[in-house]
Design an enzyme around this catalytic site. Structure first.
Site, PDB file in Angstrom:
ATOM      1  N   GLY A  17      12.825  78.966  39.054  1.00 25.62           N
ATOM      2  CA  GLY A  17      12.599  78.072  40.202  1.00 25.62           C
ATOM      3  C   GLY A  17      11.128  77.734  40.343  1.00 25.62           C
ATOM      4  O   GLY A  17      10.611  77.553  41.455  1.00 25.62           O
ATOM      5  N   GLY A  55       7.715  78.862  43.877  1.00 24.44           N
ATOM      6  CA  GLY A  55       7.649  78.990  42.419  1.00 24.44           C
ATOM      7  C   GLY A  55       6.436  78.276  41.844  1.00 24.44           C
ATOM      8  O   GLY A  55       5.751  78.793  40.944  1.00 24.44           O
ATOM      9  N   SER A  80      15.483  88.469  51.159  1.00 32.00           N
ATOM     10  CA  SER A  80      15.282  87.718  52.397  1.00 32.00           C
ATOM     11  C   SER A  80      15.490  88.639  53.590  1.00 32.00           C
ATOM     12  O   SER A  80      16.281  89.591  53.518  1.00 32.00           O
ATOM     13  CB  SER A  80      16.306  86.581  52.429  1.00 32.00           C
ATOM     14  N   TYR A 101      24.552  83.297  51.980  1.00 35.81           N
ATOM     15  CA  TYR A 101      23.196  83.399  51.404  1.00 35.81           C
ATOM     16  C   TYR A 101      22.680  84.833  51.569  1.00 35.81           C
ATOM     17  O   TYR A 101      22.192  85.454  50.617  1.00 35.81           O
ATOM     18  CB  TYR A 101      22.275  82.412  52.123  1.00 35.81           C
TER      19      TYR A 101
HETATM   20  N1  LIG Z   1      11.758  79.528  52.412  1.00 34.14           N
HETATM   21  C1  LIG Z   1      12.045  80.656  53.021  1.00 34.14           C
HETATM   22  O1  LIG Z   1      11.873  80.784  54.250  1.00 34.14           O
HETATM   23  C2  LIG Z   1      12.576  81.846  52.260  1.00 34.14           C
HETATM   24  C3  LIG Z   1      12.800  83.033  52.965  1.00 34.14           C
HETATM   25  C4  LIG Z   1      13.289  84.141  52.281  1.00 34.14           C
HETATM   26  C5  LIG Z   1      13.521  84.053  50.922  1.00 34.14           C
HETATM   27  N2  LIG Z   1      13.309  82.871  50.269  1.00 34.14           N
HETATM   28  C6  LIG Z   1      13.576  82.847  48.835  1.00 34.14           C
HETATM   29  O2  LIG Z   1      12.398  82.463  48.155  1.00 34.14           O
HETATM   30  C7  LIG Z   1      12.747  81.818  46.923  1.00 34.14           C
HETATM   31  C8  LIG Z   1      11.974  80.520  46.764  1.00 34.14           C
HETATM   32  O3  LIG Z   1      12.376  79.632  47.784  1.00 34.14           O
HETATM   33  P1  LIG Z   1      11.501  78.406  48.317  1.00 34.14           P
HETATM   34  O4  LIG Z   1      11.343  78.592  49.768  1.00 34.14           O
HETATM   35  O5  LIG Z   1      10.306  78.208  47.460  1.00 34.14           O
HETATM   36  O6  LIG Z   1      12.539  77.220  48.149  1.00 34.14           O
HETATM   37  P2  LIG Z   1      12.565  75.923  47.200  1.00 34.14           P
HETATM   38  O7  LIG Z   1      11.297  75.186  47.289  1.00 34.14           O
HETATM   39  O8  LIG Z   1      13.828  75.231  47.561  1.00 34.14           O
HETATM   40  O9  LIG Z   1      12.664  76.554  45.752  1.00 34.14           O
HETATM   41  C9  LIG Z   1      13.869  77.043  45.230  1.00 34.14           C
HETATM   42  C10 LIG Z   1      13.810  76.911  43.729  1.00 34.14           C
HETATM   43  O10 LIG Z   1      15.053  77.392  43.198  1.00 34.14           O
HETATM   44  C11 LIG Z   1      15.495  76.457  42.237  1.00 34.14           C
HETATM   45  N3  LIG Z   1      16.942  76.430  42.031  1.00 34.14           N
HETATM   46  C12 LIG Z   1      17.907  76.088  42.921  1.00 34.14           C
HETATM   47  N4  LIG Z   1      19.091  76.089  42.304  1.00 34.14           N
HETATM   48  C13 LIG Z   1      18.855  76.409  41.006  1.00 34.14           C
HETATM   49  C14 LIG Z   1      19.688  76.548  39.863  1.00 34.14           C
HETATM   50  N5  LIG Z   1      21.005  76.296  39.903  1.00 34.14           N
HETATM   51  N6  LIG Z   1      19.122  76.907  38.689  1.00 34.14           N
HETATM   52  C15 LIG Z   1      17.787  77.120  38.608  1.00 34.14           C
HETATM   53  N7  LIG Z   1      16.955  76.979  39.642  1.00 34.14           N
HETATM   54  C16 LIG Z   1      17.495  76.630  40.824  1.00 34.14           C
HETATM   55  C17 LIG Z   1      15.057  75.107  42.792  1.00 34.14           C
HETATM   56  O11 LIG Z   1      15.107  74.164  41.746  1.00 34.14           O
HETATM   57  P3  LIG Z   1      14.995  72.583  42.025  1.00 34.14           P
HETATM   58  O12 LIG Z   1      13.514  72.380  42.161  1.00 34.14           O
HETATM   59  O13 LIG Z   1      15.580  71.960  40.819  1.00 34.14           O
HETATM   60  O14 LIG Z   1      15.748  72.314  43.288  1.00 34.14           O
HETATM   61  C18 LIG Z   1      13.656  75.452  43.268  1.00 34.14           C
HETATM   62  O15 LIG Z   1      12.752  75.382  42.206  1.00 34.14           O
HETATM   63  C19 LIG Z   1      14.254  81.656  46.961  1.00 34.14           C
HETATM   64  O16 LIG Z   1      14.862  82.715  46.240  1.00 34.14           O
HETATM   65  C20 LIG Z   1      14.592  81.821  48.423  1.00 34.14           C
HETATM   66  O17 LIG Z   1      15.904  82.274  48.624  1.00 34.14           O
HETATM   67  C21 LIG Z   1      12.843  81.766  50.909  1.00 34.14           C
END
Ligand SMILES: NC(=O)c1ccc[n+]([C@@H]2O[C@H](COP(=O)([O-])OP(=O)(O)OC[C@H]3O[C@@H](n4cnc5c(N)ncnc54)[C@H](OP(=O)(O)O)[C@@H]3O)[C@@H](O)[C@H]2O)c1
Length: 268
Positions: free
Chosen positions: A9, A15, A134, A160
Site C-alpha cells: 500500500g 505508505g 487499529s 474492519y
Molecule cells: N487512517 C487511519 O485513521 C487509520 C487508522 C488505523 C489504522 N490504519 C491502517 O493504516 C494503513 C494505511 O492506511 P491509510 O490511512 O494510509 O489509508 P490509504 O491512504 O487508503 O492507504 C491504504 C493503502 O492500501 C492499499 N490497498 C487497498 N486495497 C488493496 C489491495 N487490494 N491490494 C493492495 N493494496 C491495497 C491502497 O491502494 P490504492 O492506493 O490502490 O487504493 C492504499 O495504498 C491501513 O492498513 C489502515 O487500515 C489507518
C-alpha cells in the site's frame, strides 16, 4: 547493496510517507501496490526530491491470493530486510473476492498473511515484520465465524476491526513460530487519509469538523517506522510509545486456531 524493505500500500497516505522516509534513510524500497500508475506517480515525486533514492514499484493486489503468490514468486532470490504490511481497506459493503473471501478480510488479513508467509524464505535471519492494526481492535472479539463473515455478519467498522484483530493474533503466532524474526504491530491512531471517508452524506461536514484534528500521514506512520527499525519484537507501537501487547489481545489458543484455519484457506 542497500537493505531492501517491502512496503505494501505504498501509494497510499501512510505508505507513501513511509516510502519517502525509508528511501531518504538509504533503504531500497519495494513499493508493493495494487495500482502501479499511482505507485509510479509517488515514486517519481520522491525521486525528484531525493534523486539518489532506490525505489521500485511492483504489482500486488492483496484481494487476490494468486496476485500475492505471483508477487512472492517475483521476489524469490531477493534478500528482504523488512516488511511493512501497511495496505488496508474498509469495504463499504459486503462483497466476496474471486477466492470467495469477504473483501476486507481478504486484503487486511488473508492476503497480508499469505504474503508474509510466502516471503519468509526471502527474509534475512533477523528481518523486521510490522503489521498495521487499529485502535478499533479493542471494541470487537473474534468468534467462530469471524474470518469468513456472511452478509448478515458484515458491518463496515466491525468487520474492519475484526480483520485487524485477526492480524494482531497472526503477528503473535508468527513471532512464536519464527523466534529470530522481529515481529511488531503498529497502531497509527486516527489519520487524515482516504480511509476515514465513510461515503456518507456527512463526509463534507466531517472534512471540516473532524479531519483537521486527525494526525497527518507523516505523523501517523511514525510508530510503524519505529517498529520497522526496532531491535525489539512482540511489541505494540502506538504514538511515541512502545508497549507490551495489551492483555486483552493475548490468547495463545486463539492464535493457533486462527493460524490453522487460515492455513487451510490460503492453501499453506
Ligand atoms: N487512517 C487511519 O485513521 C487509520 C487508522 C488505523 C489504522 N490504519 C491502517 O493504516 C494503513 C494505511 O492506511 P491509510 O490511512 O494510509 O489509508 P490509504 O491512504 O487508503 O492507504 C491504504 C493503502 O492500501 C492499499 N490497498 C487497498 N486495497 C488493496 C489491495 N487490494 N491490494 C493492495 N493494496 C491495497 C491502497 O491502494 P490504492 O492506493 O490502490 O487504493 C492504499 O495504498 C491501513 O492498513 C489502515 O487500515 C489507518
Amino acid at each position: 547493496m542497500r537493505d531492501r524493505i517491502v512496503v505494501t500500500g505504498a501509494s497510499g497516505a501512510m505508505g507513501s510517507a513511509a516510502t519517502r522516509y525509508l528511501a531518504g534513510k538509504g533503504f531500497h524500497v519495494v513499493m508493493a501496490c495494487r495500482n502501479l500508475e499511482k505507485a509510479e506517480a509517488v515514486r517519481k515525486e520522491i525521486l525528484s526530491d531525493i534523486p539518489d533514492a532506490e525505489i521500485e514499484s511492483r504489482q500486488l493486489d492483496l484481494s487476490s491470493l494468486d496476485s500475492v503468490r505471483e508477487f512472492a514468486k517475483g521476489m524469490e532470490g531477493v534478500r528482504i530486510s523488512a516488511l511493512l504490511n501497511n495496505a488496508g481497506v474498509i469495504s463499504r459493503g459486503y462483497s466476496l473476492t474471486r477466492d470467495g473471501l469477504e473483501n476486507t478480510f481478504a486484503v487486511n488479513y488473508f492476503g497480508t498473511v499469505l504474503l508474509t508467509r510466502l516471503l519468509l524464505p526471502s527474509f534475512v535471519p533477523e528481518a523486521n515484520v510490522v503489521n498495521t492494526v487499529s485502535l478499533t481492535c479493542r471494541f470487537v472479539n473474534i468468534t467462530e465465524k469471524s474470518l469468513r463473515p456472511e452478509e448478515g455478519d458484515f458491518s463496515r467498522l466491525g468487520t474492519y476491526a475484526r480483520s485487524k484483530l485477526a492480524l494482531l493474533h497472526f503477528s503473535q503466532e508468527l513471532a512464536r513460530r519464527n523466534p529470530a524474526l522481529k515481529v511488531n504491530v503498529s497502531d497509527p491512531g486516527i489519520v487524515n487519509s482516504n480511509m476515514i471517508s465513510m461515503g456518507k452524506w456527512f463526509d463534507p461536514l466531517a472534512d471540516i469538523l473532524f479531519r483537521p484534528f486527525c494526525k497527518s500521514p507523516e505523523n501517523g506512520v511514525r510508530p510503524a517506522l519505529s517498529a520497522l527499525l526496532s531491535e525489539m519484537s512482540g511489541k505494540y507501537f502506538v504514538g511515541q510509545r512502545v508497549m507490551e501487547i495489551p492483555g486483552r489481545f493475548i490468547d495463545k489458543k486463539l492464535d493457533k486456531r486462527l493460524w490453522d484455519e487460515t492455513s487451510n484457506v490460503i492453501g499453506l
